[in-house]
Design an enzyme around this catalytic site. Structure first.
Site, mmCIF file in Angstrom:
data_model
loop_
_atom_site.group_PDB
_atom_site.id
_atom_site.type_symbol
_atom_site.label_atom_id
_atom_site.label_comp_id
_atom_site.label_asym_id
_atom_site.label_seq_id
_atom_site.Cartn_x
_atom_site.Cartn_y
_atom_site.Cartn_z
ATOM 1 N N GLU A 13 39.976 45.249 52.850
ATOM 2 C CA GLU A 13 41.419 45.476 52.901
ATOM 3 C C GLU A 13 42.258 44.216 53.007
ATOM 4 O O GLU A 13 43.336 44.241 53.595
ATOM 5 C CB GLU A 13 41.748 46.379 54.095
ATOM 6 C CG GLU A 13 41.494 45.768 55.476
ATOM 7 C CD GLU A 13 40.126 46.033 56.047
ATOM 8 O OE1 GLU A 13 39.946 45.898 57.267
ATOM 9 O OE2 GLU A 13 39.205 46.383 55.255
ATOM 10 N N GLU B 168 41.485 51.724 51.848
ATOM 11 C CA GLU B 168 41.883 50.321 51.947
ATOM 12 C C GLU B 168 43.399 50.161 51.975
ATOM 13 O O GLU B 168 43.927 49.265 52.643
ATOM 14 C CB GLU B 168 41.283 49.517 50.790
ATOM 15 C CG GLU B 168 39.773 49.599 50.665
ATOM 16 C CD GLU B 168 39.034 49.277 51.955
ATOM 17 O OE1 GLU B 168 39.517 48.410 52.713
ATOM 18 O OE2 GLU B 168 37.989 49.890 52.211
#
Length: 872
Positions: free
Chosen positions: A285, A319
């Protein structure tokens, strides 16, 4: 090849003194220096697999010191200086590889207040899929990053702990013709500093932790979109970028959904998603520049199975949720990693359910809840918030507890408070800690203050202690039901005298739309039993606990399981009953009777829940060839009619119908050993491999493994060719993993040889070993192979894959094998796998005890009821 001429002359100015490696418990930095801003310029050499760096760190000292400690690993230092009040002081550098730290020593005390460090250094583009590393395709190399949790220190000296947030100015010197992607937009792109290069500089980032920094170099191509005025790109290598459209469409939907849900706009000026050829995790992420394994982002919508599309959508939604949970608001330390991963896992289901309601996300959540409870029912489980000090301990925190259990606790809490009340609390939490750090207490205290309900007590009881509750309902009398709780263990031998209790909202099914959810605490309580056709103590299937009922209520549930329970409730009911069988609380035949009662269920998730349990019965409880045959015959008798009632696949049919067909097909071919299914699987698979668009891809995904289990050398050759030549990452990976399904001994060795040949990326190689370990017919040969070829196996191990490999040894079912596994890994240690080895040994012990407890029950049941449908 580029020459590191700008930094190399200075490397001799300061000798880095290596200290002996120190084994220690804690590896935290001293809380004296706090970084405020980094300026980074990196020059990667993609051919030599090296890079050089020039770095400036603006920091503040809390007190006068003559040394500054920060993180650095696998780096070589040139000149290091400190600038204070217009004066410059050189530093001597000592390195401690054991602590992954560098200490800058000065010949005088630096005063408290602002200090600027200037650092020249160099490093390697490693092949470990961590830090600043080299990713390869047959055509070229790429330089990419993966810093979570503790690998930014491999790319630049830093205060590499999540609490030390700072802003970043990043520049990359890259070859002409290549581009670079970073966390923010490109602010300038200028020629030089030498011919054949150009320098790309990015806009300054907001305050962020080091593990969220990202930069990538190569010839990436991108598809473009936007949402709520934010530019979104989906990027990949040039030959695969056309497969990024599905992920891009999902991202456009999800960003708008999250903007509305959180009431806080997406915090970065752009969002890039990049598929990387070599990537250890599923995705990462990084703030504004999310990276993915190719199979987690790239998909051909025309030929991909429903599950392949769901995997991509789940990863993208997960994410993107991190951009708020984790990136904008970050946990203070890794012991609260669930504040990142649990939130993103829970949150990702919301936009998915809105984007693709036909995917039946609530049923998927119920199935995932069962898996998490199975994990948490083992003796080697841990509390959601657990001690993690060293990099090895931190890496082991990224498990099913941090993701699955934390998400399940959030789901149950939201169900108790109501969606809008929960959302209001989430907004207040994010608003209060924007661009900062937070703790578990910050979150649940905010929810408690926002709602006025005992959320703090509920969440604390589930976050700080390991394990899961078993709620025993004593039966309904005079409109009331008695309930008591204790800790549940899948293996009754694990039960301890220590008493545990939880504060739980227990939702009782009622005839009304809204169930009643009283709070259950320690001891025995009387609950109101609302009017309903059946008494069920987990309405909606969202409670984090196992349930047990008295015989009268259970029989009523069994008779009305298909008429009075929702699909999600049937899934959790099946999960609890199978768990009770594994724990020896009820005979395995009771679960098989329940499985027969849902044999005609229209939910693929219900059938998959049954199938997962039947696989364990086949692999672990049945112990003779005759029992395997009798169980297979029972599966065919009960589930073949359900498959026969489904017509052939047609374009545009409901996804769950496709998944149901595939689930039944897989059940009958794998455990049922149905000759007709096996023959169909070979035909479907060969057609799919030749022309993926000509066959229902969801059915073909199930057929590939069945065909491989019964396949010959010619089919192995066909799968291997596809795994090497297909331009579709999904198909390539499907074919590769099917190689691990062959049961013939020669094919098992051939698959393992191929996995370790160097022709398979190490992110995939050990997956084949793990898959071979799953089957009772191939695991002995696989274990022998691993031991005999350990140097080749060891060479494929990456940080997270090592734990997964060690844990896969838990598929054995004998005390002799447990001893062998323990002795082998004692002599051949693998980093960050101590918890994985504990889980492997526990799993073996659990299997031995399960077979001993339930083997005779299964034998008796097969003899008396196995040839009938056993529907009550």
């Amino acid at each position: 090849m580029r020459s590191p001429i700008r930094i190399a002359p200075r490397l001799a100015l300061v000798a880095a003194v290596l200290l002996p490696s120190v084994t220690t418990v804690a590896q935290r930095l001293p809380n004296v220096a706090r970084p405020e801003h980094y300026t980074l310029q990196l020059a990667p050499d993609l051919q030599a697999a090296t890079f050089t760096g020039e770095e400036t760190i603006d920091l503040s000292l809390a007190e006068a010191v003559d040394s500054i400690v920060l993180n650095a690993w696998q780096l070589k230092f040139g000149a290091v200086t400190a600038q204070v009040g217009g004066k410059t002081w050189p530093a001597e550098v000592t390195l401690d590889p054991g602590l992954q730290q560098a200490t800058f020593h000065f010949d005088r005390k630096l005063p408290a207040g602002p200090v600027t460090l200037k650092i020249a250094y160099s490093g390697i583009l490693n092949g470990e899929l961590r830090g600043f590393y080299l990713s390869r395709t047959p055509k070229r190399n790429y330089a990419v990053t993966q810093f979570e949790p503790t690998d930014a220190r491999r790319a630049f000296p830093s205060f590499d702990e999540p609490l030390y947030k700072a802003t970043f100015d990043v520049s990359l010197i890259v070859p002409q013709g290549d581009t670079a992607i970073g966390n923010t937009n490109i602010v300038s792109d200028t020629p030089g500093p030498i011919a054949g290069e150009h320098t790309i500089t990015f806009v300054r980032t907001p305050k962020m932790s080091t593990y969220l920094v990202a930069f990538l170099v190569g010839d990436f191509k991108c598809l473009s979109g936007e949402s709520d005025g934010v530019p979104i790109r989906a990027c990949a290598t040039p030959d695969k970028v056309q497969l990024a459209q599905f992920a891009l469409s999902g991202a456009e939907f999800f960003l708008h959904y999250y903007d509305n849900y959180f009431g806080i706009k997406y915090p970065m000026p752009k969002l890039d998603m990049i598929a990387i050829p070599d990537f250890e995790a599923g995705a990462m992420e990084n703030f504004g520049a999310i990276t993915y394994r190719e199979t987690a982002m790239l998909v051909d919508e025309k030929t991909a199975s429903i599950n392949a599309k769901k995997t991509v959508a789940v990863d993208v939604a997960h994410e993107m949720a991190h951009q708020w949970f984790g990136d904008m608001v970050t946990m203070e330390w890794w012991n609260n990693i669930w504040l990142n991963e649990g939130f993103a896992t829970w949150m990702s289901n919301k936009p998915l359910a809105a984007w693709k309601p036909e995917w039946k996300i609530p049923e998927s959540q119920a199935a995932e809840l069962n898996q998490t409870l199975d994990l948490d029912g083992g003796r080697a489980t841990r509390a959601i918030r657990s001690r993690a000090e060293t990099p090895a301990e931190i890496n082991e925190m990224f498990d099913g507890i941090a993701y699955g259990k934390a998400a399940a606790v959030l789901l149950m809490t939201e169900n108790y408070l109501g969606e809008e009340a929960f959302r209001a609390g989430v907004h207040r939490y994010l608003q209060a800690h924007m661009y900062g750090n937070a703790t578990a207490e910050d979150f649940w205290n905010t929810l408690q203050a926002s709602s006025g309900k005992p959320v703090d007590k509920i969440m604390e009881s589930l976050v700080v202690q390991p394990g899961e509750p078993l709620l025993t309902f004593g039966g309904v009398h005079d409109g009331k039901a008695e309930v008591s709780q204790k800790r549940f263990f899948l293996n009754p031998k694990d039960a301890t005298a220590q008493q545990q209790s939880w504060v739980l909202p227990v939702c009782i099914k009622s005839a009304a739309d809204q169930p009643e959810c009283p709070i259950v605490k320690a001891g025995t309580q009387q609950l109101q039993a609302p009017a309903a056709p059946v008494f069920y103590g987990n309405a909606g299937g969202k409670g984090y606990y196992r349930s047990r009922y008295d015989s009268v209520d259970y029989q009523q549930l069994l008779r009305q399981v298909e008429t009075s329970l929702t699909p999600s409730e049937r899934i959790t009911f099946l999960g609890s009953q199978w768990a009770l069988a594994r724990a020896g609380i009820s005979p395995v035949g009771d679960f098989l009777n329940l499985a027969a009662a849902v044999r005609d269920d229209n939910s693929s998730f219900v059938i998959t829940t049954v199938s997962s349990a039947l696989r364990i019965i086949d692999q672990q409880v049945a112990s003779t060839s005759e029992e395997h045959k009798e169980l297979a015959a029972w599966v065919r008798k009960n589930f073949a009619p359900a498959l026969a009632r489904l017509d052939a696949p047609v374009a545009g049919e409901a996804p769950d119908k496709s998944l149901l067909r595939a689930a039944l097909f897989g059940l009958l071919g794998n455990i049922g050993s149905d000759p007709a299914i096996i023959a169909d699987a070979r035909k479907i698979s060969e057609q799919y491999l030749s022309d993926p668009a000509s066959v229902d891809p969801t059915l073909a995904a199930a057929g590939l493994n069945i065909a491989a289990q019964n396949g010959d050398a010619a089919f192995f050759d066909q799968l291997q060719r596809v795994s090497q030549t297909s331009g579709d990452p999904q198909l390539r990976t499907q074919a590769l993993r099917a190689l691990a399904s062959f049961r013939d001994g020669a094919m098992v060795v051939r698959a393992l040889d191929y996995a370790l040949s160097g022709h398979v990326k190490n992110q995939d190689a050990l997956r084949l070993v793990q898959l071979e370990m799953r089957d009772r017919r191939t695991r002995d040969a696989t274990w022998q192979y691993v031991q005999q070829n350990w140097p080749r196996v060891r060479a494929q191990i990456t940080t997270w894959m090592g734990g997964e490999l060690v844990e896969s040894m838990g598929d054995f079912c004998s005390t002799d094998r447990s001893s062998q596994v323990s002795e082998f890994f004692a002599a051949h240690s693998v980093s960050a796998t101590s918890h994985a080895l504990d889980k492997a040994r526990d799993s073996i012990a659990d299997c031995v005890d399960l077979r001993m407890a339930q083997g005779p029950n299964l034998k008796q049941w097969l003899q008396t009821k196995g040839t009938t449908s056993a529907v009550p």
